[in-house]
Design an enzyme around this catalytic site. Structure first.
Site, short mmCIF file in Angstrom:
data_model
loop_
_atom_site.label_atom_id
_atom_site.label_comp_id
_atom_site.label_asym_id
_atom_site.label_seq_id
_atom_site.Cartn_x
_atom_site.Cartn_y
_atom_site.Cartn_z
N HIS A 52 0.95 -1.34 -0.07
CA HIS A 52 0.12 -0.10 -0.04
C HIS A 52 0.88 1.28 0.16
CE1 HIS A 52 -4.31 -1.53 1.71
NE2 HIS A 52 -4.01 -1.49 0.37
N HIS A 102 -6.04 -12.63 0.81
CA HIS A 102 -4.67 -12.73 1.24
C HIS A 102 -4.65 -13.67 2.32
CE1 HIS A 102 -3.65 -9.03 -0.77
NE2 HIS A 102 -4.41 -8.41 -0.19
N ASP A 125 -3.87 -5.30 -6.40
CA ASP A 125 -3.12 -6.49 -5.90
C ASP A 125 -4.24 -7.52 -6.38
OD1 ASP A 125 -4.69 -5.28 -4.11
OD2 ASP A 125 -4.05 -6.49 -2.13
N GLU A 133 -8.67 -2.68 -6.57
CA GLU A 133 -7.21 -2.70 -6.12
C GLU A 133 -6.41 -3.64 -6.63
OE1 GLU A 133 -6.93 -2.13 -1.80
OE2 GLU A 133 -5.30 -0.54 -2.02
N HIS A 183 -13.07 -3.18 2.02
CA HIS A 183 -12.87 -1.91 2.43
C HIS A 183 -12.78 -0.69 1.45
CE1 HIS A 183 -8.19 -1.95 1.18
NE2 HIS A 183 -8.89 -2.87 0.62
N TYR A 193 -3.55 -6.98 9.92
CA TYR A 193 -4.52 -6.37 8.86
C TYR A 193 -5.66 -5.69 9.36
CZ TYR A 193 -6.09 -7.37 4.17
OH TYR A 193 -6.67 -6.85 2.81
N HIS A 248 -13.14 -6.74 -6.05
CA HIS A 248 -12.40 -5.51 -5.83
C HIS A 248 -11.36 -5.09 -6.78
CE1 HIS A 248 -10.37 -2.89 -3.10
NE2 HIS A 248 -9.59 -3.50 -2.48
N ASP A 296 -10.66 -9.03 0.35
CA ASP A 296 -9.56 -8.38 1.63
C ASP A 296 -10.08 -8.56 3.02
OD1 ASP A 296 -7.40 -7.44 0.36
OD2 ASP A 296 -8.54 -5.54 -0.34
FE1 FEO Z 1 -7.71 -3.78 -1.07
FE2 FEO Z 1 -5.84 -6.57 -1.09
O1 FEO Z 1 -6.39 -5.01 -1.89
#
Ligand code: FEO
Length: 396
Positions: free
Chosen positions: A24, A226, A84, A82, A146, A193, A80, A165
């Protein structure tokens, strides 16, 4: 890491990033690495749920190809935006000619703004169902858990929740399941996390969990994007999230300080003597030496925070200023804090720290203390009493 069978016809095809140490944009340290999880469902329709960081696209593709030709993929679920989790989409959409992307409206917008390609896609909402054959997928929008675009995907026939996430951990391992790894590391990373990514969103998390539980769906496996997959008592992580979301705390105090020539540290050590004598648990960090991600994790279940800084240019020292700026964003509730520090010419750090504490929505438990140069014997005693007084608020 090769694909792993999660259930008959359902595979974990994501990758392990053993070497990543910051995440991040350096806001999060990942001392134990991480994983980018993706799940492949083989039915009459073939579905990939989420992808991986773009630099790992080849590994994801090899994992999928070991199970099915890429051309057979019908849908890619983007829980999501993002990168990753969406980073492999450009390569996959090139290699999977019939694949359609399913995600929320905000995810669709976000994907366009990240990749500037008009992929074949379909917007889904809470309650929408995608029939695959023997199985189906139900979508549950989860805005701000999130990101605004976030979504959970649920397979009722397998009682499998894929919440992206949520419920994840930055923990690289050769194992795939939460019950297979060191439990201290697992829970340490799960708490880290939540504290660093999700803490400010507690009220939304509490509501979303309540909404999902009200749907009366059976959850046997929680497969986040993750870290490790929860298959034994998966609701243990859900209940832990509820506790964190409610800002439940312990009689514990986190003391974080920054010192210029050691006087503020001397005060800090007396304060923790007063705290410790009163029986509260204490965690003690020099903000210039500690890892902020770890400090924030320790703050997650602490009732009290004490911040210290020497005065510099009529205010607090710069590393403490940056740290408190991060704390302000956490929107911590049900906490108390106090401040202290030394000065040479004139004070100012305590007042400035208290102003940030108030802006953070944290109650100032007692007036701060500030002493000129090194504290003398009486001032040391006052530091000790300051710790004891603060402990009374914590124990009270
Ligand atoms: Fe919100 Fe693992 O990215």
């Amino acid at each position: 890491m090769p694909a792993t069978k999660l259930l008959p016809g359902i595979y974990s095809v994501g990758v392990v990033d053993w070497n990543v140490r910051s995440f991040h944009g350096h806001t999060y340290t990942t001392k134990r690495g991480t994983t980018y999880n993706a799940y492949l469902i083989i039915d009459e329709k073939i579905v990939l749920v989420d992808t991986v960081l773009g630099s790992f696209s080849d590994e994801l593709i090899e994992n999928i190809k070991a199970i099915t030709p890429l051309e057979k993929i019908d849908y890619i679920i983007a829980n999501h935006v993002e990168t990753d989790h969406s980073g492999a989409l450009p390569e996959l959409m090139r290699l999977c000619p019939k694949a359609k992307i399913l995600g929320t409206a905000k995810c669709k917008d976000g994907l366009y703004k990240n990749y500037y390609v008009n992929w074949d896609s379909q917007v889904v909402k809470t309650g929408d169902i995608l029939k695959l054959g023997k199985r189906s997928l139900t979508f549950i929008e989860a805005p701000m858990i999130h990101w605004p675009d976030s979504m959970f995907t649920y397979c009722p026939e397998e009682s499998l929740l894929m919440p992206n996430d949520a419920f994840g951990q930055h923990l690289a391992s050769s194992e795939r399941f939460a019950d297979e790894v060191d439990q201290c590391a697992l829970w340490d990373e799960a708490a880290k996390y939540y504290a660093n990514i999700l803490w400010p969103l507690g009220s939304l998390i509490e509501k979303k969990i309540a909404d999902v539980l009200k749907m009366n769906i059976e959850i046997k496996i929680i497969a986040p994007s993750h870290g490790l997959i929860w298959r034994k008592d998966p609701l243990q992580i859900v209940n832990k999230y509820l506790s964190w979301a409610k800002n439940e705390t312990k009689p514990k105090v986190v003391v974080v300080y920054e010192t210029m020539w050691g006087a503020t540290e001397k005060m800090a050590r007396q304060i923790i003597s007063g705290l410790s004598e009163s029986g509260v648990s204490v965690k003690f960090f020099d903000v210039n030496q500690a890892d902020r991600t770890d400090v924030i994790k320790e703050m997650l279940d602490a009732k009290g925070f004490i911040f210290g800084s020497s005065t510099h240019d009529n205010g607090m020292l710069p590393t403490m200023a940056g740290f408190l700026e991060f704390v302000k964003g956490l929107a911590a509730k049900n906490r108390v804090a106090s401040c202290f520090g030394s000065f040479g010419w004139a004070g100012g750090s305590v007042k400035e720290m208290e102003e940030v504490v108030i802006k953070a929505g944290i109650e100032v438990a007692q007036p701060g203390i500030a002493f000129k140069y090194l504290p003398d014997k009486d001032e040391m005693q006052r530091c000790f009493e300051f710790g004891k007084d603060f402990a009374r608020r914590i124990n009270g």
